[in-house]
Design an enzyme around this catalytic site. Structure first.
Site, short mmCIF file in Angstrom:
data_model
loop_
_atom_site.label_atom_id
_atom_site.label_comp_id
_atom_site.label_asym_id
_atom_site.label_seq_id
_atom_site.Cartn_x
_atom_site.Cartn_y
_atom_site.Cartn_z
N ASP A 98 6.31 -0.68 9.31
CA ASP A 98 4.87 -0.67 9.50
C ASP A 98 4.54 0.18 10.71
O ASP A 98 5.21 0.09 11.75
CB ASP A 98 4.32 -2.09 9.69
CG ASP A 98 2.86 -2.20 9.28
OD1 ASP A 98 2.56 -2.85 8.26
OD2 ASP A 98 2.01 -1.61 9.98
N ASP A 126 5.99 5.27 10.99
CA ASP A 126 5.23 5.77 9.85
C ASP A 126 6.16 5.73 8.64
O ASP A 126 7.21 6.39 8.62
CB ASP A 126 4.79 7.22 10.16
CG ASP A 126 3.96 7.83 9.05
OD1 ASP A 126 4.08 7.40 7.89
OD2 ASP A 126 3.20 8.78 9.34
N GLY A 127 5.79 4.96 7.63
CA GLY A 127 6.65 4.81 6.47
C GLY A 127 6.97 6.12 5.79
O GLY A 127 8.09 6.32 5.28
N ASP A 144 2.97 -0.71 -0.04
CA ASP A 144 1.65 -1.36 -0.01
C ASP A 144 0.97 -0.93 1.27
O ASP A 144 0.94 -1.66 2.26
CB ASP A 144 1.82 -2.88 -0.08
CG ASP A 144 0.49 -3.60 -0.24
OD1 ASP A 144 -0.49 -2.95 -0.65
OD2 ASP A 144 0.43 -4.81 0.05
#
Length: 267
Positions: A98, A126-127, A144
């Site tokens: 996350d 940062d994904g 998500d």
């Protein structure tokens, strides 16, 4: 997505949305700067998947012969998937990524996350950047990522999809939560189909217009519906999910799909 009045916990920082929670009976929910609910927890049964879209995102269980060794989550939120995986897939390791340190802090303090150790880790990053470092390291990717109002642009871009495909193992599955009423929805689907060579299936959530979209490294076995039906019935009990209904929704798409939703398993 459902909405509910919420109270602010911390102000936004570095252009990230503020974090808030709401309480309704035994349901505690996470918000990111708006009344829209991002994640919910049943405080009396924390492992329960409260929101219908989170159920739909587990439809990948229909298509794996063996349960995954590792799951990567892009977007921790209130930790719904982390708690469910810890309870129902205790042998599966998981990593949750996350970008928002406030989300991580609130999830740890108010949403009963699993113990952080060998089986569960949280990474503040940062994904879309983090996934680039993985090379065939994970079996399932659950994405998500909303900013409080809409999905994060970098998580619906072709480079991100390509990085996710590179991160998945041979039989891996990419799963994402999208809003079907988003005017860009068909663009997102087209991009994903291009990267995963049309190996894409969708499971609409029961409420609120969310859709779980799955993309596969290998073509899913859609020809043997009897086998899939049997697996759905067995795993529905095992995992407390209405997998038969999800399978029925997928089968209906195969029968009545338009071009974007058609999956061709004759690769």
């Amino acid at each position: 997505m459902p909405q509910h009045p919420y109270r602010r916990l911390r102000p936004a920082r570095h252009e990230l949305p503020e974090v808030g929670i709401s309480e309704s009976g035994n349901i505690r929910s996470l918000h990111l700067g708006t009344p829209i609910i991002q994640s919910s927890m049943n405080v009396d049964n924390p492992a329960e998947l409260v929101l219908s879209y989170s159920h739909a995102m587990m439809a990948w269980l229909l298509f794996v012969d063996e349960l995954p060794q590792h799951i990567t989550q892009i977007g921790l939120g209130g930790g719904s998937f982390a708690r469910w995986i810890d309870a129902y897939l205790p042998d599966t390791s998981q990593t949750a990524v996350d970008i928002n340190p406030q989300v991580i802090s609130i999830a740890r303090s108010m949403f009963e996350l699993p113990f952080e150790g060998e089986k569960f880790e949280i990474i503040e990053d940062d994904g879309a950047e983090y996934i680039k470092v993985l090379r065939s390291n994970t079996d399932i990717i659950l994405v998500d990522g909303f900013d409080g109002e809409q999905i994060i642009d970098s998580l619906v871009a072709e480079p991100f999809f390509a990085d996710c495909r590179q991160a998945l193992r041979e039989h891996g599955i990419f799963v994402t939560n999208w809003w079907q009423n988003d005017k860009r929805f068909q663009t997102f689907v087209r991009r994903l189909r291009e990267v995963f060579e049309n190996r894409v299936l969708m499971v609409p959530a029961e409420t609120h217009g969310n859709v779980a979209v799955m993309a596969f490294q290998q073509p899913p076995a859609l020809r043997d519906w009897d086998k899939l039906k049997k697996r759905a019935e067995q795993r529905a009990t095992q995992f407390a999910l209405d997998l038969p209904a999800m399978l029925a929704a997928i089968k209906a798409q195969q029968t009545h799909s338009n071009r974007l939703l058609t999956f061709n398993d004759n690769d």
